[in-house]
Design a protein around this motif. Sequence first.
Motif, mmCIF file in Angstrom:
data_model
loop_
_atom_site.group_PDB
_atom_site.id
_atom_site.type_symbol
_atom_site.label_atom_id
_atom_site.label_comp_id
_atom_site.label_asym_id
_atom_site.label_seq_id
_atom_site.Cartn_x
_atom_site.Cartn_y
_atom_site.Cartn_z
ATOM 1 N N ILE A 361 30.699 12.339 -16.035
ATOM 2 C CA ILE A 361 29.775 13.009 -16.701
ATOM 3 C C ILE A 361 28.736 13.454 -16.090
ATOM 4 C CG2 ILE A 361 29.337 12.985 -18.897
ATOM 5 C CD1 ILE A 361 27.152 11.156 -18.772
ATOM 6 N N LEU A 362 29.106 12.190 -14.278
ATOM 7 C CA LEU A 362 27.708 12.066 -13.401
ATOM 8 C C LEU A 362 28.090 13.575 -12.338
ATOM 9 C CD1 LEU A 362 27.691 9.259 -11.697
ATOM 10 C CD2 LEU A 362 29.671 10.472 -9.999
ATOM 11 N N GLY A 363 26.234 14.189 -11.773
ATOM 12 C CA GLY A 363 25.545 14.581 -12.227
ATOM 13 C C GLY A 363 25.306 15.639 -12.921
ATOM 14 N N TYR A 364 26.207 15.584 -14.307
ATOM 15 C CA TYR A 364 25.793 16.460 -15.403
ATOM 16 C C TYR A 364 25.620 15.781 -16.362
ATOM 17 C CZ TYR A 364 29.007 19.830 -13.250
ATOM 18 O OH TYR A 364 29.760 20.570 -12.039
ATOM 19 N N HIS A 365 24.672 14.709 -16.228
ATOM 20 C CA HIS A 365 23.777 13.825 -16.846
ATOM 21 C C HIS A 365 22.442 14.311 -17.494
ATOM 22 C CE1 HIS A 365 23.391 12.404 -12.887
ATOM 23 N NE2 HIS A 365 21.626 12.473 -12.788
ATOM 24 N N ASP A 366 22.018 15.296 -16.451
ATOM 25 C CA ASP A 366 20.337 15.661 -17.288
ATOM 26 C C ASP A 366 21.304 16.618 -18.102
ATOM 27 O OD1 ASP A 366 19.160 14.211 -15.477
ATOM 28 O OD2 ASP A 366 19.463 15.170 -14.105
ATOM 29 N N ASP A 367 22.293 17.736 -18.662
ATOM 30 C CA ASP A 367 22.837 18.087 -19.194
ATOM 31 C C ASP A 367 22.158 17.798 -20.888
ATOM 32 O OD1 ASP A 367 24.016 19.767 -21.124
ATOM 33 O OD2 ASP A 367 24.705 20.328 -19.096
ATOM 34 N N PRO A 368 21.808 18.237 -21.855
ATOM 35 C CA PRO A 368 20.652 17.791 -22.575
ATOM 36 C C PRO A 368 21.553 17.666 -23.990
ATOM 37 C CG PRO A 368 20.374 20.454 -22.278
ATOM 38 C CD PRO A 368 20.824 19.827 -21.548
ATOM 39 N N ARG A 369 23.202 18.133 -23.445
ATOM 40 C CA ARG A 369 24.608 17.411 -24.110
ATOM 41 C C ARG A 369 24.463 16.112 -24.391
ATOM 42 N NH1 ARG A 369 29.382 20.365 -22.608
ATOM 43 N NH2 ARG A 369 28.107 19.981 -20.997
#
Lengths: 510, 323
Positions: A361-369
């Motif tokens: 999830i690295l880089g997408y870790h701010d995604d609310p999911r």
Amino acid sequence: MAQAAIELIGINKSFGAVRANRDINLEIARGTIHGIVGENGAGKSTLMSILYGFYQADSGEIHVGGKPASIKTPNDAIALGIGMVHQHFMLVDNFSVLENIILGAESDALLKSSIAKARSELDRLEREYGLEVDPDAIIEELPVGLQQRVEILKALYRGAEILILDEPTGVLTPAEADHLFRILKQLKEQGKTVVLITHKLREIMAITDNVSVMRQGTMVATRETSKTTVGELAELMVGRRVLLRVEKGEAEAGAVKLAVKNLTVKDSRGVTMVDDISFDLRAGEIVGIAGVAGNGQSELLEAISGIRHAVSGSVMLDGKPIDLTGAADPGELRDRGLAHVPEDRHHVGLVLAFEENENSILGYHDDPRYLKGPFLNVDAIMADAKDKIEKYDIRPGNPRLKTANFSGGNQQKIVLAREMEQDPGVLIVGQPTRGVDVGAIEFIHKRLIAMRDQGKAVLVVSVELDEIRSLSDRILVMFAGRIVGERGPEATEGELGLLMAGVERQEAAL
Amino acid sequence: MDVFIAIVQILDSTIRLSVPLLLACLAGLFSERSGIFDIGLEGKMLVGAFAGAAAASVFHSAFIGLGMAILISVAFAMVHGFASITHRGNQIVSGVAINFIAAGSTIILGQAWFQQGGRTPALQPGERFDAIVWPGAEAVRDVPIIGPIYAELISGHSLLVYLAFLMVPFTWWVLFRTRFGLRLRAVGENPAAVDTAGISVAWLRYRALICTGILTGVAGAYLSMVQNGGFVKDMTAGKGYIALAALIFAKWKPVNAMFACLLFGFLDAAAIRLQGSPLPIIGKVPVQFMQALPYILTVILLAGFIGKAIPPRAGGVPYVKER
């Protein structure tokens, strides 16, 4: 079969719970080139490290030249005439060629006589095998191909009769690889035995006499190269039929997703690496950029993905410009639907010390999911990681395992899974299958084509011509920083090869 | 002529003050060139100083003192090796631990054995290394220029001073002209290359640490048996760290190391000489500032005036065979 140079009988080796080699039997005939193929993690390198005394087998026997041998350290192997060229060169970068050659094989407590001896011996080897290299050059100033030659010379200097090469072409340009093969053939003519470990089947077919296939720690077959085919070997390696060229339908190119205009990029020394390049990437097509490594492809990729400063030109994503100062916010580009699979997954794509699920999830870790308030939602991340592991067949399928412990091919799948599953509009992929196994290559190609069929725009940069030809709807060839030609997927290898070599230089008709 | 005499005197004390730095710096060079960071130079010097002074005082022999200094210092180096080579521990942590053990144990043992508040008894003549007066030194003293230089700078130092400066070409020779040196440099750059060449990485690094231990032992003996007439607690006073700074400054090269240590020694000597006396233009400079000067200079030099100092590439990383 001629007399066996090496015979391995019932070799077993485990690392903890992992059985890297199970009951391996292998006979290598003297004066031949013997290929050992297998996917990453099949146990090829472990087996050769046992032969070289780097590891000890848990059980089994080694016979060298018909006599039982006990190889406990590399010293024993060297004494038996076994030399090894490692995948990652075992050279001291700031030493001279001579110093590297004599290291560990000094004739005396003082260096003077060793150096004199090595100098004359190198001279002889140079004449005998055409292995030219400046003995006083510093290793780090030599190109990779020459560094490898030093490794070969190191083994020959120690009197190696049997030379093991572990994935020798992984770091070489095609021309350097060809040169290496000529050297190996010459060594064979001089009566040396060569063991070639690789996962590139073309190399096996090109120069070996015999080939053994390993799969999951076992030796599944040995064949005479002339009596087998790439298809059979691939099937033996993977354990099922493999499509070497993925079927795909006609592209239905749509709107322009990414427009590159007059892009010029210089490297840190101020050398122009990308020289006034323009092209469009449309929805629903795969554009492949072919070229010999070092002709500006890496810099082009980095500029488009916003991590390298471009001197001039523009890149429009869905009609809006991308920040080309080299300080673009990668998060913003991701939000705009640009996903990037970098060429160098170790340095740019992954944090090797992290667990698999963290990298997925690295880089997408701010995604609310993946969030629960200000905290990471561990359950959601784990579920997501497990889902990707299943979908992309990442092995071993343990999201808690440290990423460094995955093989290169599986690490690549982790990066691909992360970027592809975000459903980006534009996917930029550098060397999609570098260091990846045959079976996984097929899978990755299928996924890329599936993305194209969903109407995504895909840009692939690869030094593997086969890959470019089998994936691309349009092929752009780069040479010396410029696009020197555009061809359709039906272009022949020879035609592209000439373009890549800069022979048929012409302005890109774009 | 007064200025000339003053300069000769400053240079003379420069030599005396740079000797412990030089020995420690060369000690660090052996260890770091083999890929083992050694922040414990300070501690090893300290135990060497204590063991040297204690043994010299008890056995009434300077040479027994020197031998003990080396022995104990090497023993501490082996502890560092055991932690960081055999058990692949963190080299910085191990080095710091050695410094603490050295600082504490010398005081405790000193008090228990000699009851002089952590000091060792003042060394008598014969228990110290005396100055060696070169032939003719007194005779030429009055010859202008050459006389004072010969008598003050060259003659009249103890054995250990000459030994320290002879160690510079010797270390260079060992590193660049012998098999051991070649392997030592290689193991600090790429231990895997050494391992695959059939040489034991661990044994090579232990041998490098033995060299380190010997040299820090001599450095310690110099402090307590030449510069001072006995051991005083914490007498190394940060010299081990300055030696490390000099090592970086010298880019891990022996001859450079000598010049770096002479520079630090000179600053020290000048600071002592100029204490309290007014400088032209600037006026009187506070003592504290002069004493801090070597350290300020270290920071400035290391902050970028020396160009790029590339340490041995495998430095600080325990060697583990890769799979």
